[in-house]
Write an enzyme that holds these catalytic residues in place. Structure first.
Site, PDB file in Angstrom:
ATOM      1  N   ASP A  15      34.544  23.712  45.535  1.00  0.00           N
ATOM      2  CA  ASP A  15      34.422  23.716  43.797  1.00  0.00           C
ATOM      3  C   ASP A  15      33.580  22.259  44.011  1.00  0.00           C
ATOM      4  O   ASP A  15      33.823  21.378  44.586  1.00  0.00           O
ATOM      5  CB  ASP A  15      35.310  23.465  43.782  1.00  0.00           C
ATOM      6  N   ASN A  63      33.388  35.910  40.750  1.00  0.00           N
ATOM      7  CA  ASN A  63      31.841  35.265  40.126  1.00  0.00           C
ATOM      8  C   ASN A  63      31.136  36.146  39.874  1.00  0.00           C
ATOM      9  O   ASN A  63      29.939  35.366  39.345  1.00  0.00           O
ATOM     10  CB  ASN A  63      31.841  34.434  41.467  1.00  0.00           C
TER      11      ASN A  63
HETATM   12  C1  IPE Z   1      36.693  29.436  42.853  1.00  0.00           C
HETATM   13  O1  IPE Z   1      35.723  28.680  41.744  1.00  0.00           O
HETATM   14  C2  IPE Z   1      36.012  30.511  43.056  1.00  0.00           C
HETATM   15  C3  IPE Z   1      35.381  29.528  44.404  1.00  0.00           C
HETATM   16  C4  IPE Z   1      34.956  28.541  44.943  1.00  0.00           C
HETATM   17  C5  IPE Z   1      34.762  30.565  44.935  1.00  0.00           C
HETATM   18  P1  IPE Z   1      35.098  29.089  40.433  1.00  0.00           P
HETATM   19  O2  IPE Z   1      34.103  27.768  39.886  1.00  0.00           O
HETATM   20  O3  IPE Z   1      35.235  29.944  40.051  1.00  0.00           O
HETATM   21  O4  IPE Z   1      37.320  29.239  39.686  1.00  0.00           O
HETATM   22  P2  IPE Z   1      37.481  29.014  38.098  1.00  0.00           P
HETATM   23  O5  IPE Z   1      36.264  29.223  37.277  1.00  0.00           O
HETATM   24  O6  IPE Z   1      36.830  27.611  37.577  1.00  0.00           O
HETATM   25  O7  IPE Z   1      38.863  29.236  37.676  1.00  0.00           O
HETATM   26  C1  IPE Z   2      31.758  26.585  43.385  1.00  0.00           C
HETATM   27  O1  IPE Z   2      31.134  25.599  42.993  1.00  0.00           O
HETATM   28  C2  IPE Z   2      30.393  27.546  44.319  1.00  0.00           C
HETATM   29  C3  IPE Z   2      30.663  29.171  43.258  1.00  0.00           C
HETATM   30  C4  IPE Z   2      32.025  29.479  42.986  1.00  0.00           C
HETATM   31  C5  IPE Z   2      30.217  30.051  44.656  1.00  0.00           C
HETATM   32  P1  IPE Z   2      30.264  26.120  41.449  1.00  0.00           P
HETATM   33  O2  IPE Z   2      29.331  26.934  40.954  1.00  0.00           O
HETATM   34  O3  IPE Z   2      32.116  26.351  41.013  1.00  0.00           O
HETATM   35  O4  IPE Z   2      30.697  24.733  40.813  1.00  0.00           O
HETATM   36  P2  IPE Z   2      31.026  24.155  39.601  1.00  0.00           P
HETATM   37  O5  IPE Z   2      33.009  23.866  38.817  1.00  0.00           O
HETATM   38  O6  IPE Z   2      30.799  24.947  38.165  1.00  0.00           O
HETATM   39  O7  IPE Z   2      30.994  22.200  39.304  1.00  0.00           O
HETATM   40 MG    MG Z   3      33.690  25.472  39.673  1.00  0.00          MG
END
Ligand code: IPE
Ligand code: IPE
Ligand code: MG
Length: 239
Positions: A15, A63
């Site tokens: 993340d 997502n």
């Molecule tokens: C969790 O991250 C999913 C992945 C890393 C693929 P998110 O960024 O989607 O999670 P939330 O929405 O902050 O809980």
């Molecule tokens: C994790 O990074 C990757 C996926 C969830 C695919 P994020 O895209 O959630 O990054 P933040 O949480 O917005 O920084």
């Molecule tokens: Mg995230």
């Protein structure tokens, strides 16, 4: 580190890509691109440390609600990663697997994924498991559906359903539960990741954003894991 202190299975919620990009005034997709380098670093570190199973949360069932351009960008990167990583998987005899509702993935991505999974399926010593369009609740729903089908066809008695019956209907039933779960970027939640399997995992959270995560961060997590006492309901070593 003694072998018992090395987790057999590490699961990672990768993340913080979006925030990493934003801090640099870049579009979010640049953060995802940079995150691919962290995946390579962690694959190396896991291999060198003797971790047998590595599960990476790459795309959740939630997502899909992100802006279409970001979803498309992620799918394109996934395909690129599969193409570029295949030689490396062969060179290190790593089996690629995937968990999630793979039928939701765009057909070109699914085809590439299936191809690499088939090409590496004979390797047994190390496995890389990608969680794609994965949700822990949906995984349990899918398991319940197949169990219900067996019951309705008379192949299974409801009274015989046990924990191991449910496990046997998860996406990768032969993979042992993660010993260690790492989440980057400072968020303290599971976000629907491996709900059944993480039941007794050690949890490790770090503020490092995923694109900055490298071998030394992975090793720091393993060192912390080695210091933990896992009790599984018992009273501990000093009994
Ligand atoms: C969790 O991250 C999913 C992945 C890393 C693929 P998110 O960024 O989607 O999670 P939330 O929405 O902050 O809980
Ligand atoms: C994790 O990074 C990757 C996926 C969830 C695919 P994020 O895209 O959630 O990054 P933040 O949480 O917005 O920084
Ligand atoms: Mg995230």
């Amino acid at each position: 580190m003694s072998p018992s202190r090395i987790p057999r299975h590490v699961a990672i919620i990768m993340d913080g890509n979006g925030r990493w990009a934003r801090q640099r005034g870049l579009p979010r997709i640049k953060g995802h691109e940079a995150g691919a380098e962290s995946v390579r670093a962690v694959l190396r570190a896991a291999r060198e440390s003797g971790v047998k199973y590595l599960t990476l949360y790459a795309f959740s069932s939630e997502n899909w609600v992100r802006p279409p351009a970001e979803v498309q960008g992620l799918m394109r990167l996934l395909r690129k990663f599969l193409r570029e990583e295949e030689d490396e998987l062969h060179a290190n005899r790593v089996r690629l697997r995937a968990i999630g509702r793979l039928r939701d993935l765009p057909p070109p991505v699914r085809r590439e994924l299936k191809r690499v999974m088939r090409a590496t399926e004979s390797y047994a010593a190390r496995q890389l498991i990608l969680a794609l369009s994965y949700g822990g609740r949906v995984e349990i729903v899918d398991a319940v559906r197949s169990i219900a089908r067996k019951v309705s066809e008379g192949d299974l008695q409801p009274g015989r359903i046990q924990e191991k019956t449910i496990r046997a209907h998860l996406y990768a039933p032969d993979v042992p539960d993660p010993d260690l779960m790492i989440r980057t970027s400072g968020e303290l939640r599971l976000s629907n990741f491996l709900l059944w399997q993480l039941s007794y995992a050690e949890l490790y959270f770090t503020d490092v954003l995923w694109p900055d995560f490298r071998e030394e961060h992975f090793r720091a997590a393993l060192e912390e894991y080695a210091r933990r006492e896992r009790r599984f309901g018992d009273i501990g070593a000093g009994r």
